[in-house]
Design a protein around this motif. Structure first.
Motif, PDB file in Angstrom:
ATOM      1  N   ALA A  91     -27.077  12.523 -19.728  1.00  0.00           N
ATOM      2  CA  ALA A  91     -27.113  13.100 -18.387  1.00  0.00           C
ATOM      3  C   ALA A  91     -26.019  14.137 -18.220  1.00  0.00           C
ATOM      4  CB  ALA A  91     -26.962  12.003 -17.342  1.00  0.00           C
ATOM      5  N   ALA A  92     -24.962  14.002 -19.031  1.00  0.00           N
ATOM      6  CA  ALA A  92     -23.837  14.935 -18.979  1.00  0.00           C
ATOM      7  C   ALA A  92     -23.129  14.923 -20.323  1.00  0.00           C
ATOM      8  CB  ALA A  92     -22.874  14.554 -17.856  1.00  0.00           C
ATOM      9  N   TYR A  93     -22.277  15.918 -20.532  1.00  0.00           N
ATOM     10  CA  TYR A  93     -21.483  16.018 -21.753  1.00  0.00           C
ATOM     11  C   TYR A  93     -20.002  16.095 -21.386  1.00  0.00           C
ATOM     12  CZ  TYR A  93     -25.948  17.439 -23.844  1.00  0.00           C
ATOM     13  OH  TYR A  93     -27.252  17.493 -24.257  1.00  0.00           O
ATOM     14  N   TYR A  94     -19.165  15.613 -22.301  1.00  0.00           N
ATOM     15  CA  TYR A  94     -17.728  15.698 -22.090  1.00  0.00           C
ATOM     16  C   TYR A  94     -17.131  16.628 -23.136  1.00  0.00           C
ATOM     17  CZ  TYR A  94     -12.957  14.224 -21.042  1.00  0.00           C
ATOM     18  OH  TYR A  94     -11.632  14.210 -20.675  1.00  0.00           O
ATOM     19  N   TYR A  95     -16.552  17.755 -22.676  1.00  0.00           N
ATOM     20  CA  TYR A  95     -15.964  18.764 -23.538  1.00  0.00           C
ATOM     21  C   TYR A  95     -14.480  18.897 -23.234  1.00  0.00           C
ATOM     22  CZ  TYR A  95     -20.808  20.144 -24.410  1.00  0.00           C
ATOM     23  OH  TYR A  95     -22.125  20.142 -24.754  1.00  0.00           O
ATOM     24  N   LYS A  96     -13.795  19.698 -24.043  1.00  0.00           N
ATOM     25  CA  LYS A  96     -12.355  19.885 -23.820  1.00  0.00           C
ATOM     26  C   LYS A  96     -12.087  20.541 -22.474  1.00  0.00           C
ATOM     27  CE  LYS A  96     -12.133  24.196 -26.516  1.00  0.00           C
ATOM     28  NZ  LYS A  96     -11.496  24.823 -27.686  1.00  0.00           N
ATOM     29  N   GLU A  97     -13.073  21.286 -21.943  1.00  0.00           N
ATOM     30  CA  GLU A  97     -12.919  21.885 -20.616  1.00  0.00           C
ATOM     31  C   GLU A  97     -13.219  20.894 -19.495  1.00  0.00           C
ATOM     32  OE1 GLU A  97     -14.786  23.076 -23.010  1.00  0.00           O
ATOM     33  OE2 GLU A  97     -14.091  25.099 -23.528  1.00  0.00           O
ATOM     34  N   GLY A  98     -13.775  19.747 -19.845  1.00  0.00           N
ATOM     35  CA  GLY A  98     -14.144  18.746 -18.849  1.00  0.00           C
ATOM     36  C   GLY A  98     -15.617  18.400 -18.934  1.00  0.00           C
ATOM     37  N   GLY A  99     -16.130  17.727 -17.934  1.00  0.00           N
ATOM     38  CA  GLY A  99     -17.514  17.287 -17.926  1.00  0.00           C
ATOM     39  C   GLY A  99     -18.472  18.378 -17.504  1.00  0.00           C
ATOM     40  N   SER A 156     -19.101  27.947 -23.512  1.00  0.00           N
ATOM     41  CA  SER A 156     -19.091  28.631 -24.797  1.00  0.00           C
ATOM     42  C   SER A 156     -17.917  28.136 -25.627  1.00  0.00           C
ATOM     43  CB  SER A 156     -18.965  30.141 -24.584  1.00  0.00           C
ATOM     44  OG  SER A 156     -18.837  30.815 -25.803  1.00  0.00           O
ATOM     45  N   GLY A 157     -18.234  27.751 -26.853  1.00  0.00           N
ATOM     46  CA  GLY A 157     -17.172  27.282 -27.747  1.00  0.00           C
ATOM     47  C   GLY A 157     -16.887  25.806 -27.616  1.00  0.00           C
ATOM     48  N   SER A 158     -17.539  25.116 -26.687  1.00  0.00           N
ATOM     49  CA  SER A 158     -17.298  23.691 -26.526  1.00  0.00           C
ATOM     50  C   SER A 158     -17.751  22.948 -27.765  1.00  0.00           C
ATOM     51  CB  SER A 158     -18.047  23.164 -25.308  1.00  0.00           C
ATOM     52  OG  SER A 158     -17.520  23.717 -24.134  1.00  0.00           O
ATOM     53  N   GLY A 159     -17.088  21.870 -28.040  1.00  0.00           N
ATOM     54  CA  GLY A 159     -17.424  21.080 -29.214  1.00  0.00           C
ATOM     55  C   GLY A 159     -16.502  21.369 -30.371  1.00  0.00           C
ATOM     56  N   ALA A 160     -15.665  22.384 -30.262  1.00  0.00           N
ATOM     57  CA  ALA A 160     -14.708  22.672 -31.328  1.00  0.00           C
ATOM     58  C   ALA A 160     -13.578  21.672 -31.265  1.00  0.00           C
ATOM     59  CB  ALA A 160     -14.161  24.088 -31.165  1.00  0.00           C
ATOM     60  N   PRO A 161     -13.207  21.086 -32.407  1.00  0.00           N
ATOM     61  CA  PRO A 161     -12.144  20.095 -32.409  1.00  0.00           C
ATOM     62  C   PRO A 161     -10.824  20.681 -31.926  1.00  0.00           C
ATOM     63  CG  PRO A 161     -13.364  20.086 -34.482  1.00  0.00           C
ATOM     64  CD  PRO A 161     -13.784  21.304 -33.732  1.00  0.00           C
ATOM     65  N   SER A 162     -10.049  19.844 -31.254  1.00  0.00           N
ATOM     66  CA  SER A 162      -8.716  20.268 -30.840  1.00  0.00           C
ATOM     67  C   SER A 162      -7.864  19.050 -30.555  1.00  0.00           C
ATOM     68  CB  SER A 162      -8.787  21.126 -29.573  1.00  0.00           C
ATOM     69  OG  SER A 162      -9.311  20.393 -28.496  1.00  0.00           O
ATOM     70  N   GLY A 163      -6.632  19.086 -30.969  1.00  0.00           N
ATOM     71  CA  GLY A 163      -5.710  18.004 -30.644  1.00  0.00           C
ATOM     72  C   GLY A 163      -6.029  16.729 -31.372  1.00  0.00           C
ATOM     73  N   GLY A 164      -5.394  15.635 -30.953  1.00  0.00           N
ATOM     74  CA  GLY A 164      -5.638  14.348 -31.560  1.00  0.00           C
ATOM     75  C   GLY A 164      -5.198  13.243 -30.639  1.00  0.00           C
ATOM     76  N   VAL A 165      -6.025  12.213 -30.510  1.00  0.00           N
ATOM     77  CA  VAL A 165      -5.697  11.073 -29.661  1.00  0.00           C
ATOM     78  C   VAL A 165      -5.965   9.803 -30.443  1.00  0.00           C
ATOM     79  CG1 VAL A 165      -6.231   9.869 -27.524  1.00  0.00           C
ATOM     80  CG2 VAL A 165      -6.293  12.348 -27.581  1.00  0.00           C
ATOM     81  N   PRO A 166      -4.978   8.928 -30.608  1.00  0.00           N
ATOM     82  CA  PRO A 166      -5.193   7.699 -31.368  1.00  0.00           C
ATOM     83  C   PRO A 166      -6.132   6.739 -30.661  1.00  0.00           C
ATOM     84  CG  PRO A 166      -3.071   7.646 -30.263  1.00  0.00           C
ATOM     85  CD  PRO A 166      -3.612   9.018 -30.068  1.00  0.00           C
ATOM     86  N   SER A 167      -6.833   5.893 -31.441  1.00  0.00           N
ATOM     87  CA  SER A 167      -7.731   4.911 -30.863  1.00  0.00           C
ATOM     88  C   SER A 167      -6.981   4.003 -29.911  1.00  0.00           C
ATOM     89  CB  SER A 167      -8.359   4.068 -31.984  1.00  0.00           C
ATOM     90  OG  SER A 167      -9.150   3.046 -31.456  1.00  0.00           O
ATOM     91  N   GLY A 168      -7.580   3.777 -28.742  1.00  0.00           N
ATOM     92  CA  GLY A 168      -6.978   2.896 -27.764  1.00  0.00           C
ATOM     93  C   GLY A 168      -6.119   3.613 -26.745  1.00  0.00           C
TER      94      GLY A 168
END
Length: 377
Positions: free
Chosen positions: A329-337, A356-368
């Motif tokens: 129903a929606a997508y979550y990108y680095k710019e937001g939902g 445009s350009g959403s889905g490109a990897p950026s940063g890092g967040v550990p599990s949890g």
């Protein structure tokens, strides 16, 4: 404590035809009924000997008891009196349980499991969420730790290395990441960027994934439930999110005992929810399947009070060769939902195509870890 069934019998799909605004389930209900009348295997009883011989049952007991005691220690709680736990609610005489049943017996059983591959993931699914074990974020509610196990119904082997996703509404019946009539305050467009109570974990060598969350709330026309999805071949981003090209081998829902739900609903902030409560007995799909399906979590309280938290567990069988595509129903990108315009009107809020350009990897967040809104792909 629920003692009647450790292996989940068929994760149930969405209930009433009007379960969510703008979402008609008539076709799904008909297809599910057809499936249940034609399924060749109605349980996992054929897997019991193999799972026991391979030590899966024994490891289940050790893992679940360790997780339970770790959760208690984290909260400074003493071990509950087993007599009190077992004597609460369900009559387990037919299973041979007594007031002195030990944890090994309690946590190791495998009972029937109906395979029910669903044809819908529900109208509030958001693609691209975080791979993490703790999905509670800042949500108030009864702390809940859940141990899920995925079993292949054909091989009777644990399904390892797949990604199990779960999501549910908060204590007042609101799903994060969606702005739509019927999902909380539809004027609050900031909810499109929220990620609470959504997360993904990779199953281990025993097909297990564990999550820390809060007990789900309720909303009009649906019994209290949790959504589950098994991803077959996902794209993983380096920042700890799952790609939006979603394929699955199973989508379903799992439920809780009504007496547990009723007790939770008396506590804050659940008791501030003004939406009408739909009990399990009034959930159309759940009621239809009651004779062959028992899609309920087993559970125990961490302490002597609900506020101390709940430990729940279940296992379920899937057809790991089945692959279905999913339309979020929606997508979550680095710019937001971003709402998906092609989802049949199930989403809402900030619509339009993905940035445009959403889905490109950026940063890092550990599990949890709690996500940073700007870090996701």
């Amino acid at each position: 404590m629920r003692l009647t069934q450790t292996v989940l019998s068929g994760l149930t799909l969405l209930s009433a035809v009007s379960a969510h605004p703008g979402h008609d389930l008539s076709q799904e209900i008909a297809e599910r009924r057809e499936f249940l009348s034609s399924v060749k295997r109605s349980d996992l009883s054929h897997c019991a000997a193999k799972l026991k011989a391979r030590g899966v049952n024994k490891r289940n007991a050790v893992r679940r008891e360790a997780a339970l005691e770790k959760a208690r220690a984290k909260r400074g709680l003493k071990k509950r009196d087993l007599d009190t736990v077992v004597a609460t609610d369900h009559n387990a005489t037919a299973k041979g349980y007594t007031l002195n049943t030990d944890a090994t017996t309690l946590f190791s059983g495998n009972a029937s499991c109906v395979l029910t591959p669903e044809v819908t993931q529900g109208p509030y699914y958001v693609g691209g969420e975080w791979i993490r074990s703790n999905i509670a974020e800042d949500q108030a509610g009864v702390p809940t730790l859940i141990d899920y196990q995925v079993i292949d119904v054909d091989t009777c082997e644990p399904v390892t290395g797949v990604y199990l996703e779960m999501w549910h509404c908060n204590s007042t019946g609101v799903y994060s990441g969606i702005v739509a009539s019927g999902n909380g305050d539809s004027s609050d467009e900031s909810n499109i960027d929220n990620t609470f109570l959504r997360g993904i974990q990779k199953t281990d060598a025993d097909g297990v994934a564990q999550f820390e969350t809060t007990f789900p709330g309720h909303y009009t026309s649906r019994a209290t439930h949790i959504h589950l999805m098994v991803h077959t071949n996902p794209t993983l981003y380096v920042n700890g999110t799952l790609g939006n090209n979603v394929s699955t081998s199973h989508v379903g829902q799992a439920f809780f005992d009504q007496n547990l739900i009723s007790a939770v609903e008396l506590t804050e902030p659940y008791n501030t929810n003004t939406q009408q409560i739909t009990e399990n007995a009034d959930d159309s799909i759940l009621g239809e399947e009651a004779d062959s399906v028992d899609p309920f979590h087993e559970y125990t309280l961490l302490g002597d009070d609900l506020s101390d938290g709940i430990f729940a567990w279940l296992a379920f069988g899937i057809n790991s060769t089945q692959v279905n595509s999913v339309t979020p129903a929606a997508y979550y990108y680095k710019e937001g939902g971003v709402a998906n315009e092609n989802s049949g009107g199930m989403g809402g809020g900030s619509g339009g195509a993905p940035p445009s350009g959403s889905g490109a990897p950026s940063g890092g967040v550990p599990s949890g870890s709690a996500p940073a809104a700007s870090a996701t792909a």
